[in-house]
Design a protein around this motif. Structure first.
Motif, PDB file in Angstrom:
ATOM      1  N   LYS A   1      46.120 102.137-112.872  1.00  0.00           N
ATOM      2  CA  LYS A   1      45.670 101.683-111.570  1.00  0.00           C
ATOM      3  C   LYS A   1      45.045 100.304-111.704  1.00  0.00           C
ATOM      4  O   LYS A   1      44.438  99.973-112.714  1.00  0.00           O
ATOM      5  CB  LYS A   1      44.655 102.650-110.986  1.00  0.00           C
ATOM      6  CG  LYS A   1      45.256 103.967-110.603  1.00  0.00           C
ATOM      7  CD  LYS A   1      44.264 104.807-109.873  1.00  0.00           C
ATOM      8  CE  LYS A   1      44.900 106.104-109.453  1.00  0.00           C
ATOM      9  NZ  LYS A   1      43.999 106.918-108.671  1.00  0.00           N
ATOM     10  N   LYS A   2      45.225  99.522-110.653  1.00  0.00           N
ATOM     11  CA  LYS A   2      44.672  98.173-110.633  1.00  0.00           C
ATOM     12  C   LYS A   2      43.842  98.001-109.387  1.00  0.00           C
ATOM     13  O   LYS A   2      44.129  98.581-108.347  1.00  0.00           O
ATOM     14  CB  LYS A   2      45.803  97.138-110.633  1.00  0.00           C
ATOM     15  CG  LYS A   2      46.628  97.150-111.883  1.00  0.00           C
ATOM     16  CD  LYS A   2      47.729  96.118-111.791  1.00  0.00           C
ATOM     17  CE  LYS A   2      48.593  96.188-113.031  1.00  0.00           C
ATOM     18  NZ  LYS A   2      49.698  95.244-112.954  1.00  0.00           N
ATOM     19  N   LEU A   3      42.832  97.172-109.493  1.00  0.00           N
ATOM     20  CA  LEU A   3      41.985  96.844-108.356  1.00  0.00           C
ATOM     21  C   LEU A   3      42.045  95.338-108.172  1.00  0.00           C
ATOM     22  O   LEU A   3      41.606  94.588-109.041  1.00  0.00           O
ATOM     23  CB  LEU A   3      40.545  97.296-108.600  1.00  0.00           C
ATOM     24  CG  LEU A   3      39.506  96.831-107.587  1.00  0.00           C
ATOM     25  CD1 LEU A   3      39.817  97.385-106.203  1.00  0.00           C
ATOM     26  CD2 LEU A   3      38.119  97.253-108.021  1.00  0.00           C
ATOM     27  N   LYS A   4      42.635  94.907-107.075  1.00  0.00           N
ATOM     28  CA  LYS A   4      42.656  93.484-106.756  1.00  0.00           C
ATOM     29  C   LYS A   4      41.354  93.165-106.044  1.00  0.00           C
ATOM     30  O   LYS A   4      41.058  93.721-104.994  1.00  0.00           O
ATOM     31  CB  LYS A   4      43.845  93.149-105.854  1.00  0.00           C
ATOM     32  CG  LYS A   4      45.164  93.247-106.543  1.00  0.00           C
ATOM     33  CD  LYS A   4      46.273  92.811-105.609  1.00  0.00           C
ATOM     34  CE  LYS A   4      47.611  92.917-106.296  1.00  0.00           C
ATOM     35  NZ  LYS A   4      48.702  92.495-105.400  1.00  0.00           N
ATOM     36  N   PHE A   5      40.603  92.265-106.630  1.00  0.00           N
ATOM     37  CA  PHE A   5      39.314  91.900-106.057  1.00  0.00           C
ATOM     38  C   PHE A   5      39.530  90.686-105.165  1.00  0.00           C
ATOM     39  O   PHE A   5      39.700  89.572-105.635  1.00  0.00           O
ATOM     40  CB  PHE A   5      38.310  91.589-107.182  1.00  0.00           C
ATOM     41  CG  PHE A   5      36.890  91.687-106.740  1.00  0.00           C
ATOM     42  CD1 PHE A   5      36.250  92.906-106.727  1.00  0.00           C
ATOM     43  CD2 PHE A   5      36.213  90.557-106.314  1.00  0.00           C
ATOM     44  CE1 PHE A   5      34.943  93.002-106.307  1.00  0.00           C
ATOM     45  CE2 PHE A   5      34.910  90.651-105.891  1.00  0.00           C
ATOM     46  CZ  PHE A   5      34.262  91.868-105.882  1.00  0.00           C
ATOM     47  N   LYS A   6      39.544  90.920-103.873  1.00  0.00           N
ATOM     48  CA  LYS A   6      39.840  89.871-102.902  1.00  0.00           C
ATOM     49  C   LYS A   6      38.604  89.028-102.604  1.00  0.00           C
ATOM     50  O   LYS A   6      37.478  89.468-102.795  1.00  0.00           O
ATOM     51  CB  LYS A   6      40.349  90.494-101.611  1.00  0.00           C
ATOM     52  CG  LYS A   6      41.632  91.274-101.789  1.00  0.00           C
ATOM     53  CD  LYS A   6      42.097  91.826-100.478  1.00  0.00           C
ATOM     54  CE  LYS A   6      43.406  92.557-100.658  1.00  0.00           C
ATOM     55  NZ  LYS A   6      43.933  93.032 -99.381  1.00  0.00           N
ATOM     56  N   LYS A   7      38.844  87.838-102.116  1.00  0.00           N
ATOM     57  CA  LYS A   7      37.748  86.948-101.751  1.00  0.00           C
ATOM     58  C   LYS A   7      36.889  87.573-100.653  1.00  0.00           C
ATOM     59  O   LYS A   7      35.671  87.381-100.639  1.00  0.00           O
ATOM     60  CB  LYS A   7      38.267  85.582-101.316  1.00  0.00           C
ATOM     61  CG  LYS A   7      37.132  84.602-101.046  1.00  0.00           C
ATOM     62  CD  LYS A   7      37.606  83.207-100.843  1.00  0.00           C
ATOM     63  CE  LYS A   7      36.519  82.198-100.647  1.00  0.00           C
ATOM     64  NZ  LYS A   7      35.329  82.574 -99.953  1.00  0.00           N
ATOM     65  N   ASP A   8      37.499  88.327 -99.767  1.00  0.00           N
ATOM     66  CA  ASP A   8      36.734  89.019 -98.721  1.00  0.00           C
ATOM     67  C   ASP A   8      35.669  89.928 -99.336  1.00  0.00           C
ATOM     68  O   ASP A   8      34.551  90.009 -98.825  1.00  0.00           O
ATOM     69  CB  ASP A   8      37.656  89.878 -97.850  1.00  0.00           C
ATOM     70  CG  ASP A   8      38.573  89.060 -96.972  1.00  0.00           C
ATOM     71  OD1 ASP A   8      38.359  87.839 -96.836  1.00  0.00           O
ATOM     72  OD2 ASP A   8      39.516  89.647 -96.410  1.00  0.00           O
TER      73      ASP A   8
END
Length: 105
Positions: free
Chosen positions: A2-9
């Motif tokens: 699993k991956k977690l994309k850490f968005k600027k939001d």
């Protein structure tokens, strides 16, 4: 994996939190993504933020699953078409060999 994309939001949200809130929020998001644990807190503001992020994470996971289904189906079709080509080629070669042996006898 699993991956977690850490968005600027997410970063913009975390900047506005206290260190304690930010730590609890990040740990809870990671626990949800990697361990499937529900978000538990008494802080109503963090609950609201988590619902916002959770919806995006769930949509992203659903898109990943649906994309994998499409990719698996495409790969299966390619394997099937490749197999048919080999079988057809073998059948054609077998018929040609039989014809040659009939002519030679």
């Amino acid at each position: 994996m699993k991956k977690l994309k850490f968005k600027k939001d997410y970063y913009d949200i975390i900047k506005k939190l206290t260190d304690k809130q930010a730590g609890e929020f990040i740990k809870s998001v990671c626990a949800y993504v990697y361990d499937g644990k529900p978000f538990m807190t008494k802080d109503e503001y963090l609950k609201g933020l988590f619902l916002y992020v959770k919806r995006e994470l769930d949509v992203s996971e659903m898109n990943r699953i649906n994309g994998k289904k499409g990719a698996d189906k495409l790969a299966e079709n390619k394997r099937r078409n490749k197999s048919i080509g080999v079988i057809v080629g073998s059948v054609v070669v077998a018929r040609a060999a039989k014809k040659d042996s009939a002519d030679g006898e």
